[in-house]
Write an enzyme that holds these catalytic residues in place. Sequence first.
Site, PDB file in Angstrom:
ATOM      1  N   SER A  12     -13.679  -7.742  10.722  1.00  0.00           N
ATOM      2  CA  SER A  12     -13.925  -7.493  12.152  1.00  0.00           C
ATOM      3  C   SER A  12     -15.006  -8.420  12.710  1.00  0.00           C
ATOM      4  CB  SER A  12     -14.276  -6.019  12.408  1.00  0.00           C
ATOM      5  OG  SER A  12     -15.551  -5.711  11.939  1.00  0.00           O
ATOM      6  N   MET A  88     -18.479 -10.312  -0.108  1.00  0.00           N
ATOM      7  CA  MET A  88     -19.191  -9.435  -1.040  1.00  0.00           C
ATOM      8  C   MET A  88     -19.610 -10.148  -2.322  1.00  0.00           C
ATOM      9  SD  MET A  88     -19.234  -6.782   0.772  1.00  0.00           S
ATOM     10  CE  MET A  88     -19.683  -5.424  -0.291  1.00  0.00           C
ATOM     11  N   LEU A  91     -24.386 -15.866  -3.334  1.00  0.00           N
ATOM     12  CA  LEU A  91     -24.125 -17.297  -3.497  1.00  0.00           C
ATOM     13  C   LEU A  91     -25.093 -17.897  -4.519  1.00  0.00           C
ATOM     14  CD1 LEU A  91     -23.630 -18.452   0.205  1.00  0.00           C
ATOM     15  CD2 LEU A  91     -21.931 -17.611  -1.412  1.00  0.00           C
ATOM     16  N   ASN A 105     -25.530 -15.005   7.521  1.00  0.00           N
ATOM     17  CA  ASN A 105     -24.913 -13.732   7.111  1.00  0.00           C
ATOM     18  C   ASN A 105     -25.227 -12.646   8.129  1.00  0.00           C
ATOM     19  OD1 ASN A 105     -23.620 -11.836   5.343  1.00  0.00           O
ATOM     20  ND2 ASN A 105     -25.624 -11.166   4.605  1.00  0.00           N
ATOM     21  N   HIS A 107     -25.897  -8.455   8.240  1.00  0.00           N
ATOM     22  CA  HIS A 107     -26.158  -7.310   7.365  1.00  0.00           C
ATOM     23  C   HIS A 107     -26.380  -6.060   8.218  1.00  0.00           C
ATOM     24  CE1 HIS A 107     -27.392  -5.185   3.788  1.00  0.00           C
ATOM     25  NE2 HIS A 107     -28.403  -4.693   4.487  1.00  0.00           N
TER      26      HIS A 107
HETATM   27  C1  GRF Z   1     -20.231  -5.448   8.019  1.00  0.00           C
HETATM   28  O1  GRF Z   1     -20.829  -4.184   8.172  1.00  0.00           O
HETATM   29  C2  GRF Z   1     -21.261  -6.494   7.682  1.00  0.00           C
HETATM   30  O2  GRF Z   1     -22.501  -6.252   8.262  1.00  0.00           O
HETATM   31  C3  GRF Z   1     -21.367  -6.363   6.177  1.00  0.00           C
HETATM   32  O3  GRF Z   1     -20.060  -6.097   5.754  1.00  0.00           O
HETATM   33  C4  GRF Z   1     -19.314  -5.485   6.802  1.00  0.00           C
HETATM   34  C5  GRF Z   1     -18.128  -6.372   7.031  1.00  0.00           C
HETATM   35  O4  GRF Z   1     -17.249  -5.854   7.985  1.00  0.00           O
HETATM   36  N1  GRF Z   1     -21.952  -7.551   5.606  1.00  0.00           N
HETATM   37  P1  GRF Z   1     -16.074  -6.757   8.550  1.00  0.00           P
HETATM   38  O5  GRF Z   1     -15.270  -7.240   7.341  1.00  0.00           O
HETATM   39  O6  GRF Z   1     -16.686  -7.903   9.313  1.00  0.00           O
HETATM   40  O7  GRF Z   1     -15.279  -5.850   9.428  1.00  0.00           O
END
Ligand code: GRF
Length: 203
Positions: A12, A88, A91, A105, A107
Amino acid sequence: MRLGILISGRGSNFEAIANAIARRKLDAEIAIVISNRANAGGLDIARERGIPLRVIESRGMQREAYDKLVIDELRTHEVDLVCLAGFMRLLSASFVEAYPNRVVNIHPSLLPAFPGLDAQRQALEYGAKITGCTVHLVDEFLDSGPILVQSAVPVLEDDTVETLSARILAQEHAIYPKALQLIVDRRITLQGRRAVVKEEERE
Ligand code: GRF
């Protein structure tokens, strides 16, 4: 600026970046989307939009060897800026060296609070009254590079992990493209680990 977006799942945030580009809120181009999982939902978003995508499976691979494959793919697509969007994997130092201060990134907490997995659950269980999300530069440590943009979100008394995550996610989608546009506009200067944002020039 040519973006390389790395995903592992739903995608997303990738979609929010693609939408911002389509609405001309972000002056960039997505050169390639790379997923380390073949079943990542975000791959369908890339397919629907005709955005180049590549699956590079990470299962069973050593970090350095995997990162080299990803770097090769990013170079092939002449990527300037790497955007982790729910990617996930940590690096390697050599990845970070290949793109110095060019890996970003998102978070789902106000770092340095609640790094790592399940940040929304961590905030809820800790009893935090405010949490949020952070866009930051990536170094070889977990969720630790210089902070670019943050947005705060209240934790409500009746929140569940799901309701809190949804409230944070809406902010993620707003600040990630904004942070990228700051980079595109070269408005960010690093002073140590402080990212100083230059005021927008007025007419
Ligand atoms: C998000 O909450 C982001 O902050 C974290 O992983 C989730 C990824 O969601 N790192 P999406 O795949 O972008 O929907």
